[in-house]
Design a protein around this motif. Sequence first.
Motif, PDB file in Angstrom:
ATOM      1  N   LEU A   1      35.284  39.593  54.280  1.00 50.22           N
ATOM      2  CA  LEU A   1      35.114  40.986  53.866  1.00 50.22           C
ATOM      3  C   LEU A   1      36.469  41.529  53.433  1.00 50.22           C
ATOM      4  O   LEU A   1      37.427  41.487  54.200  1.00 50.22           O
ATOM      5  CB  LEU A   1      34.592  41.778  55.078  1.00 50.22           C
ATOM      6  N   ILE A   2      36.528  42.002  52.176  1.00 47.73           N
ATOM      7  CA  ILE A   2      37.765  42.635  51.702  1.00 47.73           C
ATOM      8  C   ILE A   2      37.511  44.126  51.622  1.00 47.73           C
ATOM      9  O   ILE A   2      36.531  44.565  51.019  1.00 47.73           O
ATOM     10  CB  ILE A   2      38.163  42.143  50.289  1.00 47.73           C
ATOM     11  N   LEU A   3      38.406  44.896  52.238  1.00 46.15           N
ATOM     12  CA  LEU A   3      38.288  46.353  52.142  1.00 46.15           C
ATOM     13  C   LEU A   3      39.538  46.904  51.484  1.00 46.15           C
ATOM     14  O   LEU A   3      40.652  46.466  51.778  1.00 46.15           O
ATOM     15  CB  LEU A   3      38.123  46.958  53.535  1.00 46.15           C
ATOM     16  N   ILE A   4      39.341  47.872  50.599  1.00 46.88           N
ATOM     17  CA  ILE A   4      40.493  48.521  49.989  1.00 46.88           C
ATOM     18  C   ILE A   4      40.361  50.020  50.229  1.00 46.88           C
ATOM     19  O   ILE A   4      39.370  50.633  49.839  1.00 46.88           O
ATOM     20  CB  ILE A   4      40.660  48.123  48.497  1.00 46.88           C
ATOM     21  N   ASN A   5      41.328  50.565  50.956  1.00 48.28           N
ATOM     22  CA  ASN A   5      41.314  51.986  51.299  1.00 48.28           C
ATOM     23  C   ASN A   5      42.131  52.733  50.246  1.00 48.28           C
ATOM     24  O   ASN A   5      43.337  52.572  50.156  1.00 48.28           O
ATOM     25  CB  ASN A   5      41.880  52.187  52.711  1.00 48.28           C
ATOM     26  N   THR A   6      41.446  53.530  49.451  1.00 50.29           N
ATOM     27  CA  THR A   6      42.003  53.982  48.169  1.00 50.29           C
ATOM     28  C   THR A   6      42.482  55.426  48.172  1.00 50.29           C
ATOM     29  O   THR A   6      42.089  56.234  49.011  1.00 50.29           O
ATOM     30  CB  THR A   6      40.908  53.868  47.097  1.00 50.29           C
ATOM     31  N   CYS A   7      43.288  55.728  47.149  1.00 52.33           N
ATOM     32  CA  CYS A   7      43.880  57.052  46.970  1.00 52.33           C
ATOM     33  C   CYS A   7      43.569  57.555  45.559  1.00 52.33           C
ATOM     34  O   CYS A   7      43.569  56.782  44.604  1.00 52.33           O
ATOM     35  CB  CYS A   7      45.392  56.929  47.156  1.00 52.33           C
ATOM     36  N   SER A   8      43.313  58.855  45.449  1.00 51.10           N
ATOM     37  CA  SER A   8      42.975  59.450  44.149  1.00 51.10           C
ATOM     38  C   SER A   8      43.996  60.478  43.699  1.00 51.10           C
ATOM     39  O   SER A   8      43.764  61.191  42.726  1.00 51.10           O
ATOM     40  CB  SER A   8      41.633  60.193  44.265  1.00 51.10           C
ATOM     41  N   ILE A   9      45.097  60.587  44.408  1.00 51.99           N
ATOM     42  CA  ILE A   9      45.972  61.745  44.244  1.00 51.99           C
ATOM     43  C   ILE A   9      46.514  61.874  42.813  1.00 51.99           C
ATOM     44  O   ILE A   9      46.609  62.974  42.283  1.00 51.99           O
ATOM     45  CB  ILE A   9      47.111  61.742  45.302  1.00 51.99           C
ATOM     46  N   ARG A  10      46.872  60.733  42.217  1.00 52.23           N
ATOM     47  CA  ARG A  10      47.306  60.737  40.811  1.00 52.23           C
ATOM     48  C   ARG A  10      46.561  59.631  40.077  1.00 52.23           C
ATOM     49  O   ARG A  10      46.072  58.688  40.705  1.00 52.23           O
ATOM     50  CB  ARG A  10      48.827  60.507  40.724  1.00 52.23           C
ATOM     51  N   GLU A  11      46.538  59.759  38.750  1.00 52.00           N
ATOM     52  CA  GLU A  11      45.792  58.778  37.960  1.00 52.00           C
ATOM     53  C   GLU A  11      46.316  57.360  38.222  1.00 52.00           C
ATOM     54  O   GLU A  11      45.556  56.407  38.337  1.00 52.00           O
ATOM     55  CB  GLU A  11      45.936  59.129  36.482  1.00 52.00           C
ATOM     56  N   LYS A  12      47.630  57.254  38.351  1.00 54.02           N
ATOM     57  CA  LYS A  12      48.244  55.941  38.539  1.00 54.02           C
ATOM     58  C   LYS A  12      47.732  55.271  39.829  1.00 54.02           C
ATOM     59  O   LYS A  12      47.515  54.051  39.861  1.00 54.02           O
ATOM     60  CB  LYS A  12      49.767  56.109  38.608  1.00 54.02           C
ATOM     61  N   ALA A  13      47.522  56.096  40.865  1.00 51.99           N
ATOM     62  CA  ALA A  13      47.034  55.554  42.133  1.00 51.99           C
ATOM     63  C   ALA A  13      45.678  54.891  41.913  1.00 51.99           C
ATOM     64  O   ALA A  13      45.396  53.797  42.434  1.00 51.99           O
ATOM     65  CB  ALA A  13      46.930  56.660  43.171  1.00 51.99           C
ATOM     66  N   GLU A  14      44.837  55.527  41.112  1.00 48.77           N
ATOM     67  CA  GLU A  14      43.505  54.961  40.853  1.00 48.77           C
ATOM     68  C   GLU A  14      43.603  53.723  39.956  1.00 48.77           C
ATOM     69  O   GLU A  14      42.869  52.753  40.147  1.00 48.77           O
ATOM     70  CB  GLU A  14      42.601  56.018  40.219  1.00 48.77           C
ATOM     71  N   ASP A  15      44.522  53.747  38.984  1.00 55.58           N
ATOM     72  CA  ASP A  15      44.689  52.576  38.109  1.00 55.58           C
ATOM     73  C   ASP A  15      45.061  51.345  38.933  1.00 55.58           C
ATOM     74  O   ASP A  15      44.578  50.236  38.689  1.00 55.58           O
ATOM     75  CB  ASP A  15      45.806  52.823  37.075  1.00 55.58           C
ATOM     76  N   ASN A  16      45.941  51.557  39.918  1.00 51.57           N
ATOM     77  CA  ASN A  16      46.371  50.436  40.760  1.00 51.57           C
ATOM     78  C   ASN A  16      45.194  49.835  41.524  1.00 51.57           C
ATOM     79  O   ASN A  16      45.102  48.614  41.688  1.00 51.57           O
ATOM     80  CB  ASN A  16      47.419  50.900  41.762  1.00 51.57           C
TER      81      ASN A  16
END
Length: 475
Positions: free
Chosen positions: A73-88
């Motif tokens: 199981l791979i989990l990725i805990n994500t951030c939306s604060i800036r566009e770049k964070a979502e691109d990553n």
Amino acid sequence: MYNDNPTIKGLEKKVDETKQGEVFFKEHSNDDGRKFYIESYGCQMNFSDSEIVASILSKTGYSPTRNIEESDLILINTCSIREKAEDNVRQRLRVFDKIKVKRPGMLVGVLGCMAERLKKKFLEEEKLVDMVVGPDAYRDLPNLISRASDGNKGVNVFLSREETYAEISPLRLGSNGVSAFISIMRGCDNMCSFCVVPFTRGRERSRDAFSVIAEATDLLSKGFKEVTLLGQNVDSYKWENPETKETVNFANLLEMVATVSPELRVRFSTSHPKDITDEVLYTIKKYKNICDYIHLPVQSGNSRVLELMNRTYTREWYKERVEAIYRIIPECAISSDIIAGFCTETEEEHQDTLSMIEFAKYSMSYMFTYSERPGTVAAKKYPDDIPHATKKRRLAEIIEVQSKASLESNQRDLDKSFEVLIEGDSKRSDKDFKGRNSQNKMVIFPKKENYKKGDYVTVHIHEVTSATLIGTIKD
Ligand code: SAH
Ligand code: SF4
Ligand code: F3S
């Protein structure tokens, strides 16, 4: 701490964790069972949430692994604060896709703020994602995992008004065994016009004060020496004791945590300039183990821009708060977050931000160019009209003024002695220790016999850069 860049900062963190979290991973490994791998981006709250997720998963038979190739199981805990964070995050999902194709049965789950923002759209956009789980839905993970194992993709992005995960004891995944985060509240009610957090994290709610104290006490008993109390706006912490009906505010909570033990350092983040009270400042002054360090994001030094940002304070109000901090706690360090090139910002208004850095004498700042976020008030009402090149140039100017302020702040520490909590080996050499002083400045000094990670030492400073203090242990 913001982790926007998986290739540089993310890797650094993983290398660090591999060295320092080894014991944890050995203790929790389970050779026959299923394994999960988790990667975290964004703010400290997200890292803290990943530890709650790890705790929930460990109760359902999953053990953590650092080796993505062997995970189920791979989990990725994500951030939306800036566009770049979502691109990553999207870039990382491409990498996971490749691994998933080689390992049938492996599941991929997206957690955190981006999951909350994009909801079901995520499953449409990213075909190989099996679960999309928002920040208030982690208790549902075991159920979502079992459904996903049967081939039913799951989404739970329900935002709660009550969830604080109060009684869940986090598994300290990337811990150095010395300092830990304690989440004291969730969500944000502030609605700064540029910010996506109120949409991704929901309404503000404060955690049971006694569960915070219990967590701090437990950490101390496990050898931890420093806790950081986390919230998007810690100054609006407010919890009512259901039995006595007494209200605990942030100053009260700080005092309660500080009295757990004088050996346990207390930090906190983030303070909001509109809410930080003198009562909090006097509480910091009263207890030696509450660190003399306040992260007080200004965002902009200009009152018109601050109003557009809906920060609800002016330049004058902010300056008064800075003066109060230095008057009540003269040794205090202040740091900031700054946004360059917000909608309609003029050159003169940008100059006000530069002069604010000098006025507030920040020890350091996190500095960003403005990134328009869908759904926010700014995106709806104001034009994102500062050209990218101008934003970049203003950011470079902000960074330059801040670097000078950081160097000057550190130069004022030359020839002083500080109590430093040893966090481990310095990055550059295993002959040196690294640790922080009360002001949250990184201090590097040669090792000496009988001193180890987790000890407090007095270090005399004889050299500084804009990022570090360099010294020697004083016996
Ligand atoms: N709750 C904290 C900050 C949380 S977000 C506070 O109120 O200060 C962390 C930082 O990201 C913010 O302080 C801000 O400087 C930056 N940030 C938030 N939204 C942004 C955006 N749309 N573009 C650029 N930077 C942003
Ligand atoms: Fe965002 Fe403002 Fe809340 Fe901070 S206080 S999380 S910047 S809305
Ligand atoms: Fe990012 Fe969410 Fe934190 S948007 S900064 S991870 S609250």
